[in-house]
Write a protein that holds these residues in place. Sequence first.
Motif, short mmCIF file in Angstrom:
data_model
loop_
_atom_site.label_atom_id
_atom_site.label_comp_id
_atom_site.label_asym_id
_atom_site.label_seq_id
_atom_site.Cartn_x
_atom_site.Cartn_y
_atom_site.Cartn_z
N GLU A 77 39.52 36.14 39.78
CA GLU A 77 38.54 36.45 40.81
C GLU A 77 39.18 36.92 42.13
OE1 GLU A 77 35.97 33.17 41.37
OE2 GLU A 77 35.11 33.26 39.35
N ASP A 78 40.32 36.36 42.44
CA ASP A 78 40.93 36.76 43.71
C ASP A 78 41.33 38.23 43.70
OD1 ASP A 78 42.82 36.39 41.81
OD2 ASP A 78 44.25 35.30 43.08
N ILE A 79 41.79 38.71 42.55
CA ILE A 79 42.11 40.14 42.43
C ILE A 79 40.84 40.97 42.54
CG2 ILE A 79 43.00 41.94 40.88
CD1 ILE A 79 45.18 40.31 42.06
N GLN A 80 39.78 40.51 41.87
CA GLN A 80 38.54 41.28 41.90
C GLN A 80 37.92 41.29 43.29
OE1 GLN A 80 35.76 40.42 38.69
NE2 GLN A 80 37.42 39.58 37.41
N LEU A 81 38.08 40.21 44.05
CA LEU A 81 37.53 40.18 45.40
C LEU A 81 38.30 41.11 46.35
CD1 LEU A 81 36.79 36.35 45.82
CD2 LEU A 81 35.12 38.21 45.52
N VAL A 82 39.59 41.13 46.17
CA VAL A 82 40.39 41.96 47.08
C VAL A 82 40.23 43.44 46.74
CG1 VAL A 82 42.74 42.50 47.81
CG2 VAL A 82 42.05 40.12 47.51
N PHE A 83 40.28 43.74 45.43
CA PHE A 83 40.16 45.14 45.00
C PHE A 83 38.81 45.34 44.34
CE2 PHE A 83 44.74 44.32 44.85
CZ PHE A 83 45.23 45.39 45.59
N GLU A 84 38.04 46.27 44.76
CA GLU A 84 36.82 46.67 44.08
C GLU A 84 37.20 47.61 42.94
OE1 GLU A 84 34.38 44.35 46.36
OE2 GLU A 84 33.85 45.56 44.58
N GLU A 85 36.38 47.62 41.90
CA GLU A 85 36.71 48.44 40.73
C GLU A 85 36.82 49.92 41.10
OE1 GLU A 85 35.17 49.12 36.12
OE2 GLU A 85 34.05 47.83 37.50
N GLN A 86 35.99 50.37 42.01
CA GLN A 86 36.05 51.76 42.41
C GLN A 86 37.06 51.99 43.55
OE1 GLN A 86 33.23 50.03 42.22
NE2 GLN A 86 32.32 50.89 40.34
N GLY A 87 37.65 50.88 44.06
CA GLY A 87 38.52 51.03 45.22
C GLY A 87 39.96 51.30 44.89
N HIS A 88 40.35 51.02 43.62
CA HIS A 88 41.75 51.24 43.27
C HIS A 88 41.89 52.59 42.58
CE1 HIS A 88 39.91 49.45 39.66
NE2 HIS A 88 40.76 50.21 39.00
N LYS A 89 43.14 53.12 42.67
CA LYS A 89 43.41 54.42 42.10
C LYS A 89 44.22 54.25 40.82
CE LYS A 89 43.46 56.78 46.55
NZ LYS A 89 44.23 57.63 47.48
N ALA A 90 43.90 55.09 39.83
CA ALA A 90 44.58 55.00 38.55
C ALA A 90 46.05 55.38 38.71
CB ALA A 90 43.89 55.93 37.53
N ILE A 91 46.88 54.71 37.89
CA ILE A 91 48.33 54.94 37.81
C ILE A 91 49.05 54.49 39.07
CG2 ILE A 91 50.16 56.62 37.43
CD1 ILE A 91 48.21 58.30 35.85
N LYS A 92 48.54 54.87 40.23
CA LYS A 92 49.22 54.52 41.48
C LYS A 92 49.15 53.02 41.73
CE LYS A 92 49.27 55.52 46.41
NZ LYS A 92 48.65 56.27 47.52
N LEU A 93 50.22 52.50 42.30
CA LEU A 93 50.27 51.09 42.66
C LEU A 93 49.37 50.85 43.86
CD1 LEU A 93 51.50 48.23 42.33
CD2 LEU A 93 53.28 48.95 43.94
#
Length: 426
Positions: A77-93
């Motif tokens: 949950e902590d990862i999901q709260l910090v990063f939204e599914e649409q907020g992260h970019k593919a491949i890139k860290l």
Amino acid sequence: MKIRLSIRYYFLGAVLLLASCMVIAFSVLTANYFNEGRDSILHRTMVQMAEIEGVTDGHPVNVIDFQIASRWQDLTEDIQLVFEEQGHKAIKLNKIIVSDSIFSRPKAGYFVVDISNSKGEKRYVAKVLEPDNDAPIEKRGMPHFIWIFAFAISGIAIFLLMLLLIMRTVAKPIEALRHWASSLNEKSLQQTPPDFQYKELNSLAEIVHNSLNTVQDSLHREHEFLRFASHELRTPIAVIRTNVELLRKINESEKASIKQNRVVERIERAGFTMSHLTETLLWLSRGDSIPPAIQKIQLNELVLRLIEELSYLLQGKTVDVTVQTSECQIELPETACRIVLTNLIRNAFQHTQNGIVSISQQGQSVIINSKEIDNDDEMKSDSNELGFGLGLKLTEKLVQQFNWQCQCQAQQTGHIVEVNFITENN
């Protein structure tokens, strides 16, 4: 008031500013390389973690604190709260660092990669870094950014100390050159310049020494020429004045015309003017080698005597002379005082053709007021031939040499000159 720059402080400030900018730039570059290196290693590790087998929907795998999942909702949950599914970019860290400031240790770090492995399977790899209170990491001391900042300040301080040492080494011979140049005189110019350690400074000292020697030689030649010329001019001037007197007697016996008498008077005036100027130039050429003789003189009697001696300049003119004096005995260099008063009175008589000359002496102050009423072109040309204003130029030099006060005020019809013979006793 204009502020003048110092080469020493300008060079010190410029080099210190340049060094500070370089240290700060390299410090920022070091911190950036640190972050880039950490992220690069972490990203490669997370890409390799995506190849781990056994990851299915609803069953993520945790390997050395790396979370590998096939779906976003399988992450903690902590990862999901910090990063939204649409907020992260593919491949890139994708990363989020939680910290109070850039100089404090981060409280937490969240990293996630959305990538497909070599089999084409969708994988989410996440990593959470949170300092453990019981972990040895807390005993490491200050954060890396503090160390970088401390090393930057230390580098600037060490560079400043080295720069000051170099500046002191370079500035010492420069100060010696300045002191040597300011203390140069006629005696020290005969000696060779000292060694100032550096070739450029020695070359500059040689240039200054040669230039001043050239000027000194030129002044010496001018001084010798002035002294010799003044001595040599005495004889022809005396011959001119003697022959003028003889010619005047001949004209009186033969009843010469008015024009002939005017020519003789012009020659006579020129002879007297040359005599006074020669005396002045000869006295000035002595400089400080012969100190002036201080004598007690009656200033009022000297003024009256000079007016009588210079009265020949008023012959053939319509000039009304008024004189007012008061008894005053004063200690002065008689020759210099006589030359100054002679030049001032002669100028007033010589350049006034039709007017009034008022001479007032009160105590040690003498005021000469010449006022022209009507100018005659022929007489004006005669006065110009005798050199207008030269006596005043020579008077200014004498006044400056003895620190007397002299004020000259030009008017439309004449001049007002006041000279005050100030003495140490007054």
